[in-house]
Motif scaffolding. Structure first.
Motif, PDB file in Angstrom:
ATOM      1  N   PHE A  20      -1.739   2.655   9.904  1.00  0.00           N
ATOM      2  CA  PHE A  20      -1.659   3.955   9.215  1.00  0.00           C
ATOM      3  C   PHE A  20      -0.896   3.806   7.894  1.00  0.00           C
ATOM      4  O   PHE A  20      -1.262   4.402   6.881  1.00  0.00           O
ATOM      5  CB  PHE A  20      -0.988   5.012  10.103  1.00  0.00           C
ATOM      6  N   HIS A  21       0.170   3.012   7.910  1.00  0.00           N
ATOM      7  CA  HIS A  21       0.911   2.778   6.672  1.00  0.00           C
ATOM      8  C   HIS A  21       0.022   2.057   5.667  1.00  0.00           C
ATOM      9  O   HIS A  21       0.009   2.402   4.471  1.00  0.00           O
ATOM     10  CB  HIS A  21       2.201   1.989   6.937  1.00  0.00           C
ATOM     11  N   ALA A  22      -0.749   1.077   6.113  1.00  0.00           N
ATOM     12  CA  ALA A  22      -1.661   0.351   5.216  1.00  0.00           C
ATOM     13  C   ALA A  22      -2.703   1.291   4.621  1.00  0.00           C
ATOM     14  O   ALA A  22      -3.066   1.156   3.442  1.00  0.00           O
ATOM     15  CB  ALA A  22      -2.339  -0.797   5.968  1.00  0.00           C
ATOM     16  N   ILE A  23      -3.185   2.248   5.411  1.00  0.00           N
ATOM     17  CA  ILE A  23      -4.141   3.232   4.890  1.00  0.00           C
ATOM     18  C   ILE A  23      -3.506   4.029   3.760  1.00  0.00           C
ATOM     19  O   ILE A  23      -4.098   4.196   2.684  1.00  0.00           O
ATOM     20  CB  ILE A  23      -4.622   4.187   6.010  1.00  0.00           C
ATOM     21  N   ASP A  24      -2.293   4.536   3.980  1.00  0.00           N
ATOM     22  CA  ASP A  24      -1.632   5.329   2.942  1.00  0.00           C
ATOM     23  C   ASP A  24      -1.345   4.494   1.694  1.00  0.00           C
ATOM     24  O   ASP A  24      -1.487   4.974   0.577  1.00  0.00           O
ATOM     25  CB  ASP A  24      -0.345   5.969   3.473  1.00  0.00           C
ATOM     26  N   VAL A  25      -0.928   3.253   1.870  1.00  0.00           N
ATOM     27  CA  VAL A  25      -0.689   2.387   0.710  1.00  0.00           C
ATOM     28  C   VAL A  25      -2.004   2.154  -0.030  1.00  0.00           C
ATOM     29  O   VAL A  25      -2.047   2.197  -1.261  1.00  0.00           O
ATOM     30  CB  VAL A  25      -0.043   1.053   1.145  1.00  0.00           C
ATOM     31  N   HIS A  26      -3.087   1.951   0.704  1.00  0.00           N
ATOM     32  CA  HIS A  26      -4.398   1.729   0.093  1.00  0.00           C
ATOM     33  C   HIS A  26      -4.807   2.931  -0.762  1.00  0.00           C
ATOM     34  O   HIS A  26      -5.287   2.763  -1.878  1.00  0.00           O
ATOM     35  CB  HIS A  26      -5.440   1.456   1.179  1.00  0.00           C
ATOM     36  N   TYR A  27      -4.644   4.139  -0.239  1.00  0.00           N
ATOM     37  CA  TYR A  27      -5.107   5.332  -0.940  1.00  0.00           C
ATOM     38  C   TYR A  27      -4.062   5.949  -1.861  1.00  0.00           C
ATOM     39  O   TYR A  27      -4.417   6.599  -2.842  1.00  0.00           O
ATOM     40  CB  TYR A  27      -5.604   6.391   0.052  1.00  0.00           C
ATOM     41  N   ARG A  28      -2.767   5.801  -1.550  1.00  0.00           N
ATOM     42  CA  ARG A  28      -1.741   6.522  -2.313  1.00  0.00           C
ATOM     43  C   ARG A  28      -0.789   5.616  -3.073  1.00  0.00           C
ATOM     44  O   ARG A  28       0.058   6.096  -3.823  1.00  0.00           O
ATOM     45  CB  ARG A  28      -0.948   7.413  -1.363  1.00  0.00           C
ATOM     46  N   GLY A  29      -0.873   4.313  -2.838  1.00  0.00           N
ATOM     47  CA  GLY A  29      -0.006   3.375  -3.554  1.00  0.00           C
ATOM     48  C   GLY A  29       1.465   3.667  -3.328  1.00  0.00           C
ATOM     49  O   GLY A  29       1.905   3.861  -2.196  1.00  0.00           O
ATOM     50  N   ALA A  30       2.217   3.735  -4.412  1.00  0.00           N
ATOM     51  CA  ALA A  30       3.662   3.946  -4.333  1.00  0.00           C
ATOM     52  C   ALA A  30       4.032   5.303  -3.747  1.00  0.00           C
ATOM     53  O   ALA A  30       5.160   5.495  -3.294  1.00  0.00           O
ATOM     54  CB  ALA A  30       4.291   3.792  -5.720  1.00  0.00           C
ATOM     55  N   ALA A  31       3.103   6.249  -3.729  1.00  0.00           N
ATOM     56  CA  ALA A  31       3.388   7.574  -3.170  1.00  0.00           C
ATOM     57  C   ALA A  31       3.299   7.585  -1.644  1.00  0.00           C
ATOM     58  O   ALA A  31       3.596   8.601  -1.019  1.00  0.00           O
ATOM     59  CB  ALA A  31       2.424   8.607  -3.746  1.00  0.00           C
ATOM     60  N   ALA A  32       2.912   6.467  -1.044  1.00  0.00           N
ATOM     61  CA  ALA A  32       2.805   6.398   0.418  1.00  0.00           C
ATOM     62  C   ALA A  32       4.179   6.544   1.056  1.00  0.00           C
ATOM     63  O   ALA A  32       5.179   6.079   0.504  1.00  0.00           O
ATOM     64  CB  ALA A  32       2.185   5.066   0.841  1.00  0.00           C
ATOM     65  N   PRO A  33       4.240   7.197   2.223  1.00  0.00           N
ATOM     66  CA  PRO A  33       5.521   7.304   2.920  1.00  0.00           C
ATOM     67  C   PRO A  33       5.995   5.924   3.387  1.00  0.00           C
ATOM     68  O   PRO A  33       5.195   4.997   3.508  1.00  0.00           O
ATOM     69  CB  PRO A  33       5.219   8.219   4.104  1.00  0.00           C
ATOM     70  N   SER A  34       7.264   5.828   3.673  1.00  0.00           N
ATOM     71  CA  SER A  34       7.835   4.567   4.145  1.00  0.00           C
ATOM     72  C   SER A  34       7.313   4.237   5.541  1.00  0.00           C
ATOM     73  O   SER A  34       6.853   5.132   6.267  1.00  0.00           O
ATOM     74  CB  SER A  34       9.358   4.668   4.198  1.00  0.00           C
ATOM     75  N   PRO A  35       7.398   2.970   5.958  1.00  0.00           N
ATOM     76  CA  PRO A  35       7.023   2.636   7.342  1.00  0.00           C
ATOM     77  C   PRO A  35       7.818   3.439   8.379  1.00  0.00           C
ATOM     78  O   PRO A  35       7.270   3.838   9.401  1.00  0.00           O
ATOM     79  CB  PRO A  35       7.313   1.138   7.436  1.00  0.00           C
ATOM     80  N   ALA A  36       9.097   3.701   8.111  1.00  0.00           N
ATOM     81  CA  ALA A  36       9.902   4.485   9.054  1.00  0.00           C
ATOM     82  C   ALA A  36       9.387   5.919   9.152  1.00  0.00           C
ATOM     83  O   ALA A  36       9.298   6.480  10.255  1.00  0.00           O
ATOM     84  CB  ALA A  36      11.373   4.473   8.645  1.00  0.00           C
ATOM     85  N   ALA A  37       9.042   6.525   8.018  1.00  0.00           N
ATOM     86  CA  ALA A  37       8.485   7.878   8.038  1.00  0.00           C
ATOM     87  C   ALA A  37       7.139   7.882   8.753  1.00  0.00           C
ATOM     88  O   ALA A  37       6.828   8.810   9.503  1.00  0.00           O
ATOM     89  CB  ALA A  37       8.342   8.419   6.615  1.00  0.00           C
ATOM     90  N   MET A  38       6.340   6.844   8.538  1.00  0.00           N
ATOM     91  CA  MET A  38       5.054   6.754   9.221  1.00  0.00           C
ATOM     92  C   MET A  38       5.262   6.618  10.725  1.00  0.00           C
ATOM     93  O   MET A  38       4.532   7.225  11.513  1.00  0.00           O
ATOM     94  CB  MET A  38       4.240   5.576   8.683  1.00  0.00           C
ATOM     95  N   ALA A  39       6.242   5.858  11.148  1.00  0.00           N
ATOM     96  CA  ALA A  39       6.524   5.705  12.577  1.00  0.00           C
ATOM     97  C   ALA A  39       6.867   7.059  13.199  1.00  0.00           C
ATOM     98  O   ALA A  39       6.392   7.387  14.294  1.00  0.00           O
ATOM     99  CB  ALA A  39       7.666   4.710  12.787  1.00  0.00           C
ATOM    100  N   ARG A  40       7.691   7.863  12.518  1.00  0.00           N
ATOM    101  CA  ARG A  40       8.019   9.201  13.026  1.00  0.00           C
ATOM    102  C   ARG A  40       6.756  10.060  13.111  1.00  0.00           C
ATOM    103  O   ARG A  40       6.547  10.780  14.091  1.00  0.00           O
ATOM    104  CB  ARG A  40       9.063   9.881  12.134  1.00  0.00           C
ATOM    105  N   HIS A  41       5.901   9.967  12.092  1.00  0.00           N
ATOM    106  CA  HIS A  41       4.644  10.730  12.079  1.00  0.00           C
ATOM    107  C   HIS A  41       3.752  10.323  13.256  1.00  0.00           C
ATOM    108  O   HIS A  41       3.188  11.188  13.942  1.00  0.00           O
ATOM    109  CB  HIS A  41       3.930  10.507  10.748  1.00  0.00           C
ATOM    110  N   ILE A  42       3.639   9.035  13.505  1.00  0.00           N
ATOM    111  CA  ILE A  42       2.822   8.548  14.631  1.00  0.00           C
ATOM    112  C   ILE A  42       3.366   9.121  15.937  1.00  0.00           C
ATOM    113  O   ILE A  42       2.610   9.618  16.774  1.00  0.00           O
ATOM    114  CB  ILE A  42       2.803   7.004  14.678  1.00  0.00           C
ATOM    115  N   ASP A  43       4.687   9.079  16.113  1.00  0.00           N
ATOM    116  CA  ASP A  43       5.302   9.578  17.352  1.00  0.00           C
ATOM    117  C   ASP A  43       5.182  11.093  17.501  1.00  0.00           C
ATOM    118  O   ASP A  43       4.834  11.587  18.568  1.00  0.00           O
ATOM    119  CB  ASP A  43       6.796   9.208  17.393  1.00  0.00           C
TER     120      ASP A  43
END
Length: 172
Positions: A20-43
């Motif tokens: 999911f983090h790789a998807i956001d980096v692919h589409y949003r670049g530097a605007a992607a949330p951090s891996p920690a924020a993505m982990a909270r979102h997944i949970d």
């Protein structure tokens, strides 16, 4: 090497966070949330709700792609329709059959679950995705219009400020 595709489980949490983090980096670049924020979102969102399922593609014991989807009702007749929200493969796994494996898995799942359609949308500014779906033989659906509310417009509609009462519209 062909990818093995299966339904993701809670045990795949770390791999889902990474993808999911790789998807956001692919589409949003530097605007992607951090891996920690993505982990909270997944949970808190992805694994907490039962409305979305995830198919995960694995090569050499490592997750390299995913597809998120849901079976929706009603559909014409007595079946449902499988709607794919996202299809994604890591850059290093593209061109190796990962997307085709995920699409085949979802098609088989749709048939097993009695779905009469398998639908998705693609961005018009993503020629690689459009060419991929065309190569698979998917039919482009010109008679559909894709709508969206986002940001403040969602909040206004939720608060009742949207133009829900349109004359002649019995769906409001």
């Amino acid at each position: 090497m062909a990818a093995e595709v299966r339904l993701a489980t809670r045990a795949d949490r770390a791999e889902l966070v990474r993808l999911f983090h790789a998807i956001d980096v692919h589409y949003r670049g530097a605007a992607a949330p951090s891996p920690a924020a993505m982990a909270r979102h997944i949970d808190e969102s992805v694994l907490a709700f039962r409305s979305c399922e995830i198919a995960i593609a694995v090569q050499d014991g490592r997750a390299v792609g995913l597809a998120t989807f849901a079976v929706l009702f009603p559909a014409p007749g007595l079946g449902g329709r499988l709607f794919m929200k996202d299809l994604f493969a890591l850059a290093e796994a593209r061109g190796q059959g990962v997307g085709r494996a995920l699409m085949g898995f979802l098609a088989r799942l749709a048939v097993e679950r009695g779905c009469i359609r398998f639908d998705w949308s693609a961005e018009t500014d993503n020629p690689e995705a459009l060419a991929f779906y065309d190569r698979l033989g998917a039919k482009r659906v010109a008679e559909k219009v894709h709508y969206r509310f986002e940001g403040e417009a969602i909040r206004q509609l939720a608060a009742g400020a949207g133009s829900a009462a349109v004359p002649g519209n019995s769906d409001s």
